[in-house]
Design a protein around this motif. Structure first.
Motif, PDB file in Angstrom:
ATOM      1  N   LYS A  57       0.859  -1.181   0.000  1.00 55.75           N
ATOM      2  CA  LYS A  57       0.000   0.000   0.000  1.00 55.75           C
ATOM      3  C   LYS A  57       0.898   1.235   0.000  1.00 55.75           C
ATOM      4  CE  LYS A  57      -3.910  -0.033   2.145  1.00 55.75           C
ATOM      5  NZ  LYS A  57      -4.921  -0.017   3.220  1.00 55.75           N
ATOM      6  N   ILE A  58       0.843   1.977  -1.095  1.00 56.38           N
ATOM      7  CA  ILE A  58       1.666   3.185  -1.232  1.00 56.38           C
ATOM      8  C   ILE A  58       1.087   4.284  -0.346  1.00 56.38           C
ATOM      9  CG2 ILE A  58       2.432   4.987  -2.809  1.00 56.38           C
ATOM     10  CD1 ILE A  58       2.321   2.950  -5.045  1.00 56.38           C
ATOM     11  N   ASP A  59       1.928   4.856   0.467  1.00 61.00           N
ATOM     12  CA  ASP A  59       1.490   5.887   1.398  1.00 61.00           C
ATOM     13  C   ASP A  59       0.957   7.123   0.667  1.00 61.00           C
ATOM     14  OD1 ASP A  59       1.524   6.702   4.333  1.00 61.00           O
ATOM     15  OD2 ASP A  59       2.532   8.404   3.378  1.00 61.00           O
ATOM     16  N   LYS A  60       0.011   7.769   1.306  1.00 63.72           N
ATOM     17  CA  LYS A  60      -0.611   8.982   0.776  1.00 63.72           C
ATOM     18  C   LYS A  60       0.411  10.067   0.459  1.00 63.72           C
ATOM     19  CE  LYS A  60      -3.940  12.586   2.164  1.00 63.72           C
ATOM     20  NZ  LYS A  60      -3.299  13.565   1.333  1.00 63.72           N
ATOM     21  N   SER A  61       1.496  10.122   1.204  1.00 66.93           N
ATOM     22  CA  SER A  61       2.504  11.157   0.953  1.00 66.93           C
ATOM     23  C   SER A  61       3.088  11.045  -0.455  1.00 66.93           C
ATOM     24  CB  SER A  61       3.613  11.102   2.005  1.00 66.93           C
ATOM     25  OG  SER A  61       4.288   9.859   1.966  1.00 66.93           O
ATOM     26  N   PHE A  62       3.141   9.831  -1.020  1.00 71.52           N
ATOM     27  CA  PHE A  62       3.581   9.670  -2.407  1.00 71.52           C
ATOM     28  C   PHE A  62       2.546  10.285  -3.343  1.00 71.52           C
ATOM     29  CE2 PHE A  62       6.702   7.227  -0.634  1.00 71.52           C
ATOM     30  CZ  PHE A  62       7.298   6.251  -1.414  1.00 71.52           C
ATOM     31  N   VAL A  63       1.291   9.928  -3.111  1.00 74.83           N
ATOM     32  CA  VAL A  63       0.191  10.393  -3.964  1.00 74.83           C
ATOM     33  C   VAL A  63       0.120  11.919  -3.949  1.00 74.83           C
ATOM     34  CG1 VAL A  63      -2.320  10.340  -4.292  1.00 74.83           C
ATOM     35  CG2 VAL A  63      -1.088   8.229  -3.720  1.00 74.83           C
ATOM     36  N   ASP A  64       0.376  12.517  -2.794  1.00 76.11           N
ATOM     37  CA  ASP A  64       0.366  13.981  -2.694  1.00 76.11           C
ATOM     38  C   ASP A  64       1.412  14.632  -3.592  1.00 76.11           C
ATOM     39  OD1 ASP A  64      -1.710  13.903  -0.872  1.00 76.11           O
ATOM     40  OD2 ASP A  64      -0.408  14.125   0.894  1.00 76.11           O
ATOM     41  N   GLY A  65       2.447  13.872  -3.989  1.00 79.96           N
ATOM     42  CA  GLY A  65       3.499  14.412  -4.841  1.00 79.96           C
ATOM     43  C   GLY A  65       3.186  14.371  -6.324  1.00 79.96           C
ATOM     44  N   ILE A  66       2.033  13.818  -6.686  1.00 78.71           N
ATOM     45  CA  ILE A  66       1.675  13.746  -8.111  1.00 78.71           C
ATOM     46  C   ILE A  66       1.582  15.164  -8.661  1.00 78.71           C
ATOM     47  CG2 ILE A  66      -0.174  13.107  -9.733  1.00 78.71           C
ATOM     48  CD1 ILE A  66      -0.630  10.629  -7.977  1.00 78.71           C
ATOM     49  N   GLY A  67       2.205  15.347  -9.827  1.00 77.37           N
ATOM     50  CA  GLY A  67       2.316  16.671 -10.424  1.00 77.37           C
ATOM     51  C   GLY A  67       3.769  17.125 -10.426  1.00 77.37           C
ATOM     52  N   GLU A  68       4.575  16.485  -9.582  1.00 77.03           N
ATOM     53  CA  GLU A  68       6.018  16.740  -9.546  1.00 77.03           C
ATOM     54  C   GLU A  68       6.716  15.535 -10.181  1.00 77.03           C
ATOM     55  OE1 GLU A  68       7.537  17.887  -5.672  1.00 77.03           O
ATOM     56  OE2 GLU A  68       5.501  18.472  -5.090  1.00 77.03           O
ATOM     57  N   GLU A  69       7.556  15.816 -11.169  1.00 80.27           N
ATOM     58  CA  GLU A  69       8.186  14.737 -11.931  1.00 80.27           C
ATOM     59  C   GLU A  69       8.933  13.743 -11.039  1.00 80.27           C
ATOM     60  OE1 GLU A  69      11.234  14.074 -15.700  1.00 80.27           O
ATOM     61  OE2 GLU A  69      10.832  16.111 -14.992  1.00 80.27           O
ATOM     62  N   LYS A  70       9.657  14.243 -10.055  1.00 79.62           N
ATOM     63  CA  LYS A  70      10.429  13.370  -9.181  1.00 79.62           C
ATOM     64  C   LYS A  70       9.519  12.361  -8.468  1.00 79.62           C
ATOM     65  CE  LYS A  70      12.167  14.792  -5.160  1.00 79.62           C
ATOM     66  NZ  LYS A  70      13.024  15.507  -4.195  1.00 79.62           N
ATOM     67  N   TRP A  71       8.424  12.861  -7.888  1.00 78.45           N
ATOM     68  CA  TRP A  71       7.500  11.976  -7.187  1.00 78.45           C
ATOM     69  C   TRP A  71       6.806  11.016  -8.140  1.00 78.45           C
ATOM     70  CZ3 TRP A  71       7.493  10.445  -2.511  1.00 78.45           C
ATOM     71  CH2 TRP A  71       8.012  11.261  -1.517  1.00 78.45           C
ATOM     72  N   GLU A  72       6.458  11.485  -9.309  1.00 82.15           N
ATOM     73  CA  GLU A  72       5.811  10.596 -10.272  1.00 82.15           C
ATOM     74  C   GLU A  72       6.731   9.444 -10.666  1.00 82.15           C
ATOM     75  OE1 GLU A  72       4.269  13.071 -13.417  1.00 82.15           O
ATOM     76  OE2 GLU A  72       2.635  13.816 -12.139  1.00 82.15           O
ATOM     77  N   ASN A  73       8.027   9.735 -10.819  1.00 83.17           N
ATOM     78  CA  ASN A  73       8.991   8.678 -11.125  1.00 83.17           C
ATOM     79  C   ASN A  73       9.119   7.691  -9.973  1.00 83.17           C
ATOM     80  OD1 ASN A  73       9.636   9.510 -13.735  1.00 83.17           O
ATOM     81  ND2 ASN A  73      11.179  10.943 -13.004  1.00 83.17           N
ATOM     82  N   ILE A  74       9.102   8.192  -8.752  1.00 78.37           N
ATOM     83  CA  ILE A  74       9.175   7.319  -7.575  1.00 78.37           C
ATOM     84  C   ILE A  74       7.941   6.413  -7.520  1.00 78.37           C
ATOM     85  CG2 ILE A  74       9.087   7.296  -5.045  1.00 78.37           C
ATOM     86  CD1 ILE A  74      10.890   9.832  -5.152  1.00 78.37           C
ATOM     87  N   ILE A  75       6.776   6.967  -7.793  1.00 80.44           N
ATOM     88  CA  ILE A  75       5.542   6.175  -7.776  1.00 80.44           C
ATOM     89  C   ILE A  75       5.598   5.086  -8.842  1.00 80.44           C
ATOM     90  CG2 ILE A  75       3.050   6.248  -8.247  1.00 80.44           C
ATOM     91  CD1 ILE A  75       3.141   9.125  -6.980  1.00 80.44           C
ATOM     92  N   LYS A  76       5.992   5.450 -10.060  1.00 84.53           N
ATOM     93  CA  LYS A  76       6.090   4.458 -11.135  1.00 84.53           C
ATOM     94  C   LYS A  76       7.059   3.339 -10.758  1.00 84.53           C
ATOM     95  CE  LYS A  76       5.212   7.776 -14.844  1.00 84.53           C
ATOM     96  NZ  LYS A  76       5.844   8.525 -15.962  1.00 84.53           N
ATOM     97  N   TYR A  77       8.211   3.713 -10.221  1.00 92.07           N
ATOM     98  CA  TYR A  77       9.216   2.732  -9.809  1.00 92.07           C
ATOM     99  C   TYR A  77       8.650   1.805  -8.737  1.00 92.07           C
ATOM    100  CZ  TYR A  77      13.203   0.778  -7.355  1.00 92.07           C
ATOM    101  OH  TYR A  77      14.062  -0.078  -6.740  1.00 92.07           O
ATOM    102  N   THR A  78       7.984   2.371  -7.763  1.00 92.76           N
ATOM    103  CA  THR A  78       7.449   1.590  -6.642  1.00 92.76           C
ATOM    104  C   THR A  78       6.401   0.593  -7.119  1.00 92.76           C
ATOM    105  OG1 THR A  78       7.873   3.435  -5.135  1.00 92.76           O
ATOM    106  CG2 THR A  78       6.332   1.755  -4.380  1.00 92.76           C
ATOM    107  N   ILE A  79       5.498   1.030  -7.985  1.00 90.83           N
ATOM    108  CA  ILE A  79       4.473   0.128  -8.512  1.00 90.83           C
ATOM    109  C   ILE A  79       5.118  -0.985  -9.328  1.00 90.83           C
ATOM    110  CG2 ILE A  79       2.509  -0.051 -10.111  1.00 90.83           C
ATOM    111  CD1 ILE A  79       1.676   2.779  -9.091  1.00 90.83           C
ATOM    112  N   ASN A  80       6.078  -0.637 -10.176  1.00 90.25           N
ATOM    113  CA  ASN A  80       6.766  -1.652 -10.979  1.00 90.25           C
ATOM    114  C   ASN A  80       7.529  -2.632 -10.093  1.00 90.25           C
ATOM    115  OD1 ASN A  80       5.907  -0.834 -13.533  1.00 90.25           O
ATOM    116  ND2 ASN A  80       7.559   0.651 -13.720  1.00 90.25           N
ATOM    117  N   LEU A  81       8.194  -2.119  -9.077  1.00 85.07           N
ATOM    118  CA  LEU A  81       8.940  -2.974  -8.157  1.00 85.07           C
ATOM    119  C   LEU A  81       8.010  -3.978  -7.485  1.00 85.07           C
ATOM    120  CD1 LEU A  81      11.530  -3.698  -6.557  1.00 85.07           C
ATOM    121  CD2 LEU A  81      10.873  -1.906  -4.928  1.00 85.07           C
ATOM    122  N   ALA A  82       6.909  -3.494  -6.942  1.00 86.85           N
ATOM    123  CA  ALA A  82       5.956  -4.377  -6.265  1.00 86.85           C
ATOM    124  C   ALA A  82       5.409  -5.417  -7.232  1.00 86.85           C
ATOM    125  CB  ALA A  82       4.822  -3.559  -5.654  1.00 86.85           C
ATOM    126  N   ASN A  83       5.011  -4.993  -8.420  1.00 83.75           N
ATOM    127  CA  ASN A  83       4.484  -5.936  -9.409  1.00 83.75           C
ATOM    128  C   ASN A  83       5.526  -6.992  -9.779  1.00 83.75           C
ATOM    129  OD1 ASN A  83       2.460  -3.462 -11.192  1.00 83.75           O
ATOM    130  ND2 ASN A  83       1.973  -4.716  -9.424  1.00 83.75           N
TER     131      ASN A  83
END
Length: 169
Positions: A97-123
């Protein structure tokens, strides 16, 4: 709801460090589940990332036993502690479960890359992914495009009592 043939969805139960350290809680839980004839696939356990630090062998043993008994185990609030990647490397979790603090970063390229990486890693590790704290359409669309499996947050609905929830499902 089960007796009334109503639709039932899984519930998540947070496990604190004190439960993880007392493995006999699983035997007590089994007694209640048998007594009320609840399917084990309807109960998922969430272990917060902060509970992962410490006795890794005990954590691995507890998660393994929960799996043997037919339960799913999720890592909750992933990304807010310091042991995340290490913990998911030595314990077989079912979901992240990705923490809300990640989701709050959507709109910032750095956070979006972290989210993509995290989802891919988990999958890639065989886990499904839940994004917590989705509050806007922009967040929902981005997370959806990242192939996230499940979503939760105020964008979909606010917390509600069991009667309202029953009507919703």
């Amino acid at each position: 709801w089960i007796k009334d043939n109503k639709k039932v969805v899984p519930i998540c139960v947070n496990l604190s460090r004190s439960y993880i350290d007392k493995i006999n809680f699983i035997d007590d839980l089994d007694k209640y589940i048998d007594k009320y004839k609840i399917s084990k696939d309807l109960i998922h356990f969430e272990i917060t990332e902060s509970s992962l630090m410490g006795n890794e062998n005990k954590l691995r043993e507890t998660v393994s036993l929960l799996h043997e008994r037919g339960f799913k185990v999720l890592v909750d609030d992933f990304g807010v502690g310091y042991s995340s990647i290490k913990a998911i490397s030595y314990v077989e979790f079912d979901a992240l479960k990705i923490d809300k603090s990640f989701v709050d970063g959507i709109g910032e390229e750095k956070w979006e890359n972290i989210i993509k990486y995290t989802i891919n890693l988990a999958n890639n590790l065989g886990m499904y992914v839940v994004a917590e704290g989705i509050e806007t359409e922009e967040q929902y669309k981005f997370i959806l495009e990242c192939n996230c499996d499940m979503f939760q947050g105020y964008y979909f609905d606010c917390p509600m009592d069991s009667n309202d929830f029953s009507k919703l499902i």
